[in-house]
Design an enzyme around this catalytic site. Structure first.
Site, mmCIF file in Angstrom:
data_model
loop_
_atom_site.group_PDB
_atom_site.id
_atom_site.type_symbol
_atom_site.label_atom_id
_atom_site.label_comp_id
_atom_site.label_asym_id
_atom_site.label_seq_id
_atom_site.Cartn_x
_atom_site.Cartn_y
_atom_site.Cartn_z
ATOM 1 N N ASN A 2 4.574 2.736 -16.132
ATOM 2 C CA ASN A 2 3.763 3.306 -15.065
ATOM 3 C C ASN A 2 4.499 4.551 -14.581
ATOM 4 O O ASN A 2 5.435 4.457 -13.792
ATOM 5 C CB ASN A 2 3.616 2.260 -13.946
ATOM 6 C CG ASN A 2 2.727 2.742 -12.819
ATOM 7 O OD1 ASN A 2 2.358 3.909 -12.762
ATOM 8 N ND2 ASN A 2 2.401 1.835 -11.923
ATOM 9 N N ARG A 55 -0.038 2.854 -17.985
ATOM 10 C CA ARG A 55 -1.043 2.943 -16.933
ATOM 11 C C ARG A 55 -1.465 4.404 -16.832
ATOM 12 O O ARG A 55 -0.635 5.286 -16.645
ATOM 13 C CB ARG A 55 -0.449 2.489 -15.605
ATOM 14 C CG ARG A 55 -1.417 2.695 -14.474
ATOM 15 C CD ARG A 55 -0.780 2.425 -13.138
ATOM 16 N NE ARG A 55 -1.771 2.560 -12.095
ATOM 17 C CZ ARG A 55 -1.521 3.051 -10.890
ATOM 18 N NH1 ARG A 55 -0.309 3.432 -10.579
ATOM 19 N NH2 ARG A 55 -2.469 3.145 -10.004
ATOM 20 N N HIS A 99 -7.640 1.423 -8.967
ATOM 21 C CA HIS A 99 -7.113 0.047 -8.896
ATOM 22 C C HIS A 99 -7.907 -0.884 -9.828
ATOM 23 O O HIS A 99 -7.934 -2.096 -9.618
ATOM 24 C CB HIS A 99 -7.206 -0.553 -7.476
ATOM 25 C CG HIS A 99 -6.342 0.091 -6.447
ATOM 26 N ND1 HIS A 99 -6.746 0.237 -5.140
ATOM 27 C CD2 HIS A 99 -5.089 0.594 -6.528
ATOM 28 C CE1 HIS A 99 -5.773 0.828 -4.446
ATOM 29 N NE2 HIS A 99 -4.760 1.048 -5.268
ATOM 30 N N ARG A 158 -3.819 7.202 4.088
ATOM 31 C CA ARG A 158 -5.080 7.904 3.794
ATOM 32 C C ARG A 158 -6.182 7.479 4.755
ATOM 33 O O ARG A 158 -6.263 6.305 5.116
ATOM 34 C CB ARG A 158 -5.535 7.621 2.359
ATOM 35 C CG ARG A 158 -4.615 8.184 1.310
ATOM 36 C CD ARG A 158 -5.032 7.788 -0.094
ATOM 37 N NE ARG A 158 -3.861 7.401 -0.870
ATOM 38 C CZ ARG A 158 -3.875 6.553 -1.891
ATOM 39 N NH1 ARG A 158 -5.006 6.000 -2.283
ATOM 40 N NH2 ARG A 158 -2.758 6.264 -2.512
ATOM 41 N N GLU A 200 -0.750 -6.236 -12.045
ATOM 42 C CA GLU A 200 -1.282 -5.145 -12.872
ATOM 43 C C GLU A 200 -0.503 -4.988 -14.175
ATOM 44 O O GLU A 200 -1.083 -4.668 -15.206
ATOM 45 C CB GLU A 200 -1.270 -3.840 -12.061
ATOM 46 C CG GLU A 200 -2.319 -3.865 -10.965
ATOM 47 C CD GLU A 200 -2.178 -2.736 -9.955
ATOM 48 O OE1 GLU A 200 -1.365 -2.874 -9.030
ATOM 49 O OE2 GLU A 200 -2.865 -1.727 -10.099
#
Ligand code: AMP
Length: 403
Positions: free
Chosen positions: A12, A96, A185, A246, A389
């Site tokens: 990742n 990823r 996601h 965010r 993940e």
């Protein structure tokens, strides 16, 4: 690929970091996990835990100039534990990749054409796709003979119908600039929705699930019979829920208002909405643990930030209930979703008419396993389902290369 090649290295790659895990897909065991941070700085840091040997975590601070140096350092750590990248047991490297646009609907073996397409998507993922491509190039240089697989954050959401994926703006302008809702996601939403079905003792095709991935970034998805039909993030990971830093949903006119009235540049507004908004913008903290501590100490700003966070979450539960028509389960996952019992309790409070409730005792239990937190009488299951993940990326990568 030899028959005993069952290991997958998951990478990742971020702009200044590389997270990695080496898994053995014969039994799903994690052999090593680690992280290289602050790449390009004098104080780069490498942390490596060789789980296979039961060895202790090794941490070093040393300058690591770029991603190639980072991956070479990772390869060195793995080799020291007899898990080197030259091992015949390594079947593939799974990457990823954040943005796969409309084109990549599934994990994909990386060719030059695939890399070129990921490059073409840089305008819609300027922060993420360049780092992902660097990770791919460096891994290819280290093991040119090994299959490399891209697993896209957007892929699970490509099943969204046009009604959910299109913004209501001029179609020609939207298409010319690839503007649509992609969602992110996806690896987590796919994994958690499947694990939720398993927890209910059903096949994914038999259940409708609302997945709430609440980490520092946060997104919700509506999953109907195993397929995503709506999700809260859009063209970028800025839309939707209130997140750590965010804003999530906002009237787009706020942007022109700030440009005209506050004299802010586009980059300043971008930074405001992505880095100085959400929980940190509202109360100065983005960690839910700290926010709960402040609320317990009577801090009103922290309490308001929590209320705004939960209000948005509840709106999305209601919206996706309506999108799905019938809901079998609501699943909480990621850092906040797995750990913050007060968030789960508040998000579901008052939704008894929708068949949703949380049992206070079950909600208070901590654990690493997927579990139900709704009382037996509730029509809709409420669950905590830890996401994984890396395991999902490794599983998809191995399925592709061993087929
Ligand atoms: P993630 O992005 O999934 O790693 O989630 C990170 C976020 O999870 C942190 O910023 C915290 O807000 C939250 N978090 C992690 N552990 C806890 C905890 N024990 N209680 C509440 N929130 C937590």
């Amino acid at each position: 690929m030899t028959a005993n090649a069952t290991r997958v290295l998951v990478l990742n790659s971020g702009s200044s970091s590389v997270k990695y895990q080496l898994l053995d897909m014969a039994d799903g065991a994690r052999l090593a996990v680690g992280l290289v941070e602050r790449i390009g700085e004098e104080t780069s840091r490498l942390a490596h835990t060789p789980l296979a040997t039961g060895g202790a975590k090794r941490e070093r601070e040393q300058p690591i100039a770029d991603h190639e140096a980072a991956l070479r350092a990772v390869a060195g750590e793995l080799a020291a534990d007899g898990l080197g990248l030259d091992s015949p047991e390594l079947a593939a490297i799974g990457h990823r990749v954040v943005h796969g646009g409309k084109k990549f609907t599934e994990p994909t073996v990386i060719t030059d054409e695939v890399t070129a397409e990921i490059e073409r998507l840089i305008p819609v993922a300027p922060l993420h796709n360049p780092a992902n491509i660097t990770g791919i190039r460096v891994a290819q240089a280290l093991r040119p003979d090994l299959p490399q697989v891209a697993v896209f954050d957007t892929a699970f959401h490509t099943t969204m119908p046009e009604a959910a994926a299109r913004y209501a703006i001029d179609v020609e302008t939207a298409d010319a600039h690839r503007i649509r809702r992609y969602g992110f996601h996806g690896t987590s939403h796919a994994y958690v929705s499947r694990e939720t079905a398993k927890l209910l003792g059903k096949d994914p095709s038999e259940v409708n699930v609302i997945v709430l991935h609440l980490g520092n970034g946060a997104s919700a998805s509506a999953v109907k019979g195993g397929r995503c039909v709506d999700t809260s993030m859009g063209l970028t990971p800025l839309e939707g829920l209130v997140m750590g830093t965010r804003s999530g949903d906002i009237d787009p006119a706020v942007i022109s208002h700030l440009a005209r009235n506050a004299g802010m540049s586009i980059d300043e507004i971008d930074s405001l909405l992505n880095k100085k908004s959400g929980l940190i913008g509202l109360c100065g903290d983005n960690d839910m643990r700290e926010i709960r501590r402040r609320i317990d100490a009577g801090d009103e700003r922290a309490a308001l930030a929590f209320d705004i966070y939960v209000h948005r979450l509840k709106k999305y539960i209601g919206a996706y209930y309506a999108v799905l028509g019938k809901v079998d389960a609501v699943a909480f996952t990621a850092g906040v979703g797995e750990n913050a019992a007060p968030v789960r309790e508040a998000a579901v409070a008052g939704l008894e008419e929708l068949g949703l409730a949380v049992d206070a005792d079950l909600n208070a239990v901590r654990g690493d396993e997927a579990r139900l937190i709704s009382p037996e009488y509730a029509r809709v299951a409420v669950a905590v389902v830890p996401t994984d993940e890396e395991l999902e990326i490794a599983t998809q990568t191995y399925a592709l290369v061993s087929a």
